[in-house]
Enzyme design. Structure first.
Site, PDB file in Angstrom:
ATOM      1  N   CYS A 161      -6.009  -2.149 -12.221  1.00  0.00           N
ATOM      2  CA  CYS A 161      -6.601  -0.877 -11.828  1.00  0.00           C
ATOM      3  C   CYS A 161      -7.039  -0.073 -13.034  1.00  0.00           C
ATOM      4  CB  CYS A 161      -5.592  -0.055 -11.036  1.00  0.00           C
ATOM      5  SG  CYS A 161      -4.682  -1.053  -9.896  1.00  0.00           S
ATOM      6  N   THR A 221      -5.343  -2.487  15.203  1.00  0.00           N
ATOM      7  CA  THR A 221      -5.217  -3.886  15.619  1.00  0.00           C
ATOM      8  C   THR A 221      -4.767  -4.734  14.436  1.00  0.00           C
ATOM      9  OG1 THR A 221      -6.902  -3.563  17.273  1.00  0.00           O
ATOM     10  CG2 THR A 221      -6.480  -5.841  16.617  1.00  0.00           C
ATOM     11  N   GLY A 247      -0.252  -3.239  -0.345  1.00  0.00           N
ATOM     12  CA  GLY A 247       0.901  -2.622  -1.006  1.00  0.00           C
ATOM     13  C   GLY A 247       0.666  -1.129  -1.212  1.00  0.00           C
TER      14      GLY A 247
HETATM   15  N1  PLP Z   1       2.390  -1.558  -6.695  1.00  0.00           N
HETATM   16  C1  PLP Z   1       2.396  -2.403  -7.729  1.00  0.00           C
HETATM   17  C2  PLP Z   1       3.564  -2.423  -8.656  1.00  0.00           C
HETATM   18  C3  PLP Z   1       1.308  -3.259  -7.947  1.00  0.00           C
HETATM   19  O1  PLP Z   1       1.310  -4.089  -8.984  1.00  0.00           O
HETATM   20  C4  PLP Z   1       0.213  -3.208  -7.051  1.00  0.00           C
HETATM   21  C5  PLP Z   1      -0.991  -4.050  -7.291  1.00  0.00           C
HETATM   22  O2  PLP Z   1      -1.363  -4.326  -8.400  1.00  0.00           O
HETATM   23  C6  PLP Z   1       0.271  -2.323  -5.963  1.00  0.00           C
HETATM   24  C7  PLP Z   1       1.380  -1.512  -5.817  1.00  0.00           C
HETATM   25  C8  PLP Z   1      -0.833  -2.228  -4.979  1.00  0.00           C
HETATM   26  O3  PLP Z   1      -0.833  -3.339  -4.117  1.00  0.00           O
HETATM   27  P1  PLP Z   1      -2.173  -3.726  -3.306  1.00  0.00           P
HETATM   28  O4  PLP Z   1      -3.066  -4.392  -4.304  1.00  0.00           O
HETATM   29  O5  PLP Z   1      -1.730  -4.657  -2.242  1.00  0.00           O
HETATM   30  O6  PLP Z   1      -2.723  -2.472  -2.775  1.00  0.00           O
END
Ligand code: PLP
Length: 388
Positions: free
Chosen positions: A326, A238, A72
């Site tokens: 995070c 890939t 994400g």
């Molecule tokens: N955006 C939001 C709102 C999220 O909650 C997260 C992950 O906690 C991310 C982006 C990042 O996604 P990824 O963990 O796949 O990098």
């Protein structure tokens, strides 16, 4: 013996057994590179196109509008930087909100260093962006609006269709980070009217390290990863074939029985919220009680630290989170809770319990049984607690 109760489904979810089954052939016998032209590689190429079709169907998009990424975070980085650089001749102003995930906020900070200017819209006390504020923030220079569909800490769902309409009236690109929304609430790119949308497989029963970016046909956006011709030469590398097979299966499963699943999860969430508020004095729910992800419960308990709470819950077998995954581990108060207007000392004491498909009524009963005692013990130790 303690139970184990996983209540951190906003951080990640367990991979569903059907998802693992869909992935395994591409980690074993079907190891061909999807770009190769011999027969051995055909199954891998088919798996990638099937996953693309599954993601497109779940979002109401065309398969040609789905681009796979490594997560994400990458989808957010690509949408924001790619759209900013591709459209900078038109203007260098971007609009976002104060409560975005760091994947968005740090991409924007990077762009600010490159000369772009960014307006971070405030939110109300439930965490909602006001369409009027967006309208007022738009200038002749605005090229992109990026506002999340659902917040990862407090679960507030933003009025994306309305916000996107305002941007579209001015011909401004609209991106939404729907990482927390996909698989939890209905997400249809046409109904929302967005140009770009990010998602991540591990938030809805898929594997970690696989994401996708929806890019509406005709959207002007730079290539993010340069290299081979994968993803129609727009995102080289890939393909993670097994991961994509997992993403396709996970999104089909998660969106297949969405309303039934959401109703069950929401009932558990309401029981949890009502139980906590009834049992723990000086407790408070953050975010909206109506426009909220079904599985999200976020509390503040006055006079105590979120980190201390997490450790005590962990000792009793409950996996939870304070703020986002995070930010836990840092002692900074959550930028999301501060944006709601909560004072620092309260923003430090937050607890996010996020419910998933695997949770049961007994899980909630267990938390309601142990949490009041933990909060009380920590308060007795807190110099801030009246009477101590
Ligand atoms: N955006 C939001 C709102 C999220 O909650 C997260 C992950 O906690 C991310 C982006 C990042 O996604 P990824 O963990 O796949 O990098």
């Amino acid at each position: 013996m303690n139970r184990f109760v996983y209540l951190d489904n906003s951080a990640t979810t367990p991979v569903k057994p059907q998802v693992l089954d869909a992935m395994l052939p591409y980690l074993k016998e079907e190891y061909g590179n999807p770009s190769s032209i011999y027969k051995k590689a055909a199954a891998s190429a088919t798996a990638v196109s099937q996953a693309r079709a599954q993601v497109a169907k779940a979002l109401g998009a065309e398969p040609s509008e789905i681009f796979f990424t490594a997560c994400g975070t990458e989808a957010d980085n690509w949408a924001i930087k790619g759209a900013a650089f591709a459209n900078q001749k038109k203007g260098m102003h971007i609009i976002s909100s104060q409560i975005e995930h760091h994947a968005v906020l740090h991409s924007l900070e990077y762009l600010e260093k490159q000369g772009f200017s960014v307006t971070y819209l405030p939110v109300d006390k439930e965490g909602k962006v006001s369409p009027e504020d967006l309208q007022n923030a738009i200038t002749e220079e605005t090229i992109l609006v990026t506002i999340m569909m659902a917040n990862n800490e407090i679960g507030t769902i933003e009025p994306i269709a309305e916000l996107a309409r305002i941007a579209k009236e001015k011909n401004i690109l609209f991106h939404t980070d729907a990482v927390q929304a996909v698989g939890s609430v209905p997400v249809d790119v046409k109904e929302l009217g967005v140009d770009m949308l990010s998602l991540s497989a591990h938030k809805f029963g898929g594997p970690k390290g696989v994401g996708a970016l929806y890019i509406k046909k005709g959207t002007k956006i730079d290539t993010f990863m340069h290299g081979g011709a994968q993803e129609r030469s727009r995102r080289a590398g890939t393909e993670n074939v097994a991961g994509l097979a997992g993403l396709g299966e996970a999104i089909s499963l998660a969106t297949g029985n969405l309303s039934e699943k959401a109703t069950r999860i929401e009932a558990l969430r309401n029981k949890l919220i009502e139980g906590v508020l009834a049992r723990i004095p000086d407790s408070h729910v953050n975010g909206s009680l109506t426009d909220r992800l079904p599985g999200n419960a976020n509390f503040c308990f006055r006079y105590i630290e979120g980190e201390a709470l997490l450790l005590r819950l962990d000792a009793k077998g409950v996996a939870a989170s304070s703020g986002s995954a995070c930010t836990s581990g840092s002692l900074d108060p959550s930028h999301v809770l501060l944006a709601l207007g909560l004072p620092h000392e309260i923003a430090h004491g937050s607890l996010r319990l996020s419910i998933g498909e695997q949770n049961t009524e007994e899980d909630i009963d267990y938390v309601l049984e142990i949490l009041p005692g933990i909060v009380q013990t920590l308060r007795m130790m807190s110099p801030l607690y009246p009477g101590n």
